[in-house]
Scaffold this motif. Sequence first.
Motif, PDB file in Angstrom:
ATOM      1  N   HIS A   1      24.452  70.475  14.464  1.00 17.32           N
ATOM      2  CA  HIS A   1      23.997  69.179  13.954  1.00 17.32           C
ATOM      3  C   HIS A   1      22.563  69.307  13.460  1.00 17.32           C
ATOM      4  O   HIS A   1      21.697  69.819  14.171  1.00 17.32           O
ATOM      5  CB  HIS A   1      24.065  68.121  15.059  1.00 17.32           C
ATOM      6  N   GLN A   2      22.315  68.862  12.242  1.00 17.43           N
ATOM      7  CA  GLN A   2      20.961  68.850  11.683  1.00 17.43           C
ATOM      8  C   GLN A   2      20.712  67.480  11.054  1.00 17.43           C
ATOM      9  O   GLN A   2      21.016  67.257   9.878  1.00 17.43           O
ATOM     10  CB  GLN A   2      20.779  69.961  10.644  1.00 17.43           C
TER      11      GLN A   2
ATOM     12  N   SER B   1      21.294  64.131   9.676  1.00 19.63           N
ATOM     13  CA  SER B   1      22.494  63.464   9.161  1.00 19.63           C
ATOM     14  C   SER B   1      23.534  64.445   8.643  1.00 19.63           C
ATOM     15  O   SER B   1      24.593  64.040   8.169  1.00 19.63           O
ATOM     16  CB  SER B   1      22.105  62.499   8.030  1.00 19.63           C
ATOM     17  N   ASN B   2      23.240  65.737   8.761  1.00 21.70           N
ATOM     18  CA  ASN B   2      24.154  66.769   8.254  1.00 21.70           C
ATOM     19  C   ASN B   2      24.856  67.508   9.381  1.00 21.70           C
ATOM     20  O   ASN B   2      24.349  67.608  10.506  1.00 21.70           O
ATOM     21  CB  ASN B   2      23.400  67.787   7.395  1.00 21.70           C
TER      22      ASN B   2
ATOM     23  N   VAL C   1      26.329  71.305   9.910  1.00 19.75           N
ATOM     24  CA  VAL C   1      26.219  72.622   9.295  1.00 19.75           C
ATOM     25  C   VAL C   1      27.274  73.569   9.874  1.00 19.75           C
ATOM     26  O   VAL C   1      27.448  73.655  11.090  1.00 19.75           O
ATOM     27  CB  VAL C   1      24.817  73.221   9.511  1.00 19.75           C
TER      28      VAL C   1
ATOM     29  N   ILE D   1      26.845  73.055   4.303  1.00 17.74           N
ATOM     30  CA  ILE D   1      26.259  71.806   4.794  1.00 17.74           C
ATOM     31  C   ILE D   1      27.049  70.606   4.275  1.00 17.74           C
ATOM     32  O   ILE D   1      27.378  70.525   3.092  1.00 17.74           O
ATOM     33  CB  ILE D   1      24.785  71.680   4.363  1.00 17.74           C
ATOM     34  N   GLY D   2      27.353  69.692   5.204  1.00 13.92           N
ATOM     35  CA  GLY D   2      28.072  68.476   4.828  1.00 13.92           C
ATOM     36  C   GLY D   2      27.444  67.256   5.473  1.00 13.92           C
ATOM     37  O   GLY D   2      26.852  67.345   6.553  1.00 13.92           O
ATOM     38  N   ASP D   3      27.541  66.137   4.797  1.00 14.91           N
ATOM     39  CA  ASP D   3      27.027  64.880   5.315  1.00 14.91           C
ATOM     40  C   ASP D   3      27.970  64.358   6.403  1.00 14.91           C
ATOM     41  O   ASP D   3      29.178  64.253   6.191  1.00 14.91           O
ATOM     42  CB  ASP D   3      26.930  63.860   4.178  1.00 14.91           C
ATOM     43  N   LYS D   4      27.428  64.008   7.579  1.00 17.07           N
ATOM     44  CA  LYS D   4      28.246  63.519   8.686  1.00 17.07           C
ATOM     45  C   LYS D   4      29.007  62.252   8.312  1.00 17.07           C
ATOM     46  O   LYS D   4      30.092  61.993   8.829  1.00 17.07           O
ATOM     47  CB  LYS D   4      27.376  63.233   9.909  1.00 17.07           C
TER      48      LYS D   4
ATOM     49  N   LEU E   1      32.465  63.294   5.051  1.00 14.44           N
ATOM     50  CA  LEU E   1      33.016  64.638   5.238  1.00 14.44           C
ATOM     51  C   LEU E   1      34.366  64.788   4.548  1.00 14.44           C
ATOM     52  O   LEU E   1      35.325  65.284   5.111  1.00 14.44           O
ATOM     53  CB  LEU E   1      33.151  64.941   6.737  1.00 14.44           C
TER      54      LEU E   1
END
Length: 228
Positions: free
Chosen positions: A187-188, A190-191, A193, A205-208, A211
């Motif tokens: 978790h990074q 709002s992303n 990884v 990398i994807g947006d939480k 998805l």
Amino acid sequence: MKSKVKKLSEQEKTRNLTETGVINFKNRLNLVLEGLSGNAFAKKVGMSEAVIRDYLCGKTYPSLNRLAIIAQKCDVPIEWLATGKGGCRLADESSGQVSVHIPFHNLNETNKAFSVLESIPFDLTLIKHHNYDSKDLAAVWAKGDSMEPTISNQDIIIVNKANCKPIDGFLYAVQYDDQISVKRIQHQGSNLVLISDNPKYPNIIGDKNDLQNFKIIGHVIYLLKNLD
């Protein structure tokens, strides 16, 4: 003449053990262990490891008193433990079930990647020891070298589809770009990884909150290595 009489007596004993089902006690005891070592199980039931070892190899059989202790400590019916008759939560002994077949995960109905091997037998005691439901499990072929040295090409991965909540550092089977890969999750902000163990592969990398490009199939619980 005496040796002949003794031999017949042993044959009679074996026949009685077979007819009553007692002869397969060691198989039921292996199920009752539920993944514990012989030493750990011996401590659980208050017996010596040597005694349990003899039971497991079929060298000896427990007395009624010891049989009752094992049944009580392991929460199984004493009749089932002794003879295999009746029901038991561990396995359907009458069907000889000691393993389950776990299906391979396919992306869609037209995918023929698993046509050669569509399911794999898996030890039922491992599943029950960790309280997994076999219906939630799926197998996945590992492809490529993105997770080397942890996972190699053509290794078989067992995933628990009931656990899709990502936890940092854990391995998950993830579907994206019409393929399945195994990645570590991090978790990074709002992303979310996806990290490869092989450093030559970049992070994904994807947006939480969005998805759509990839989804988590399940948590990796077992890895079957290809040693060829």
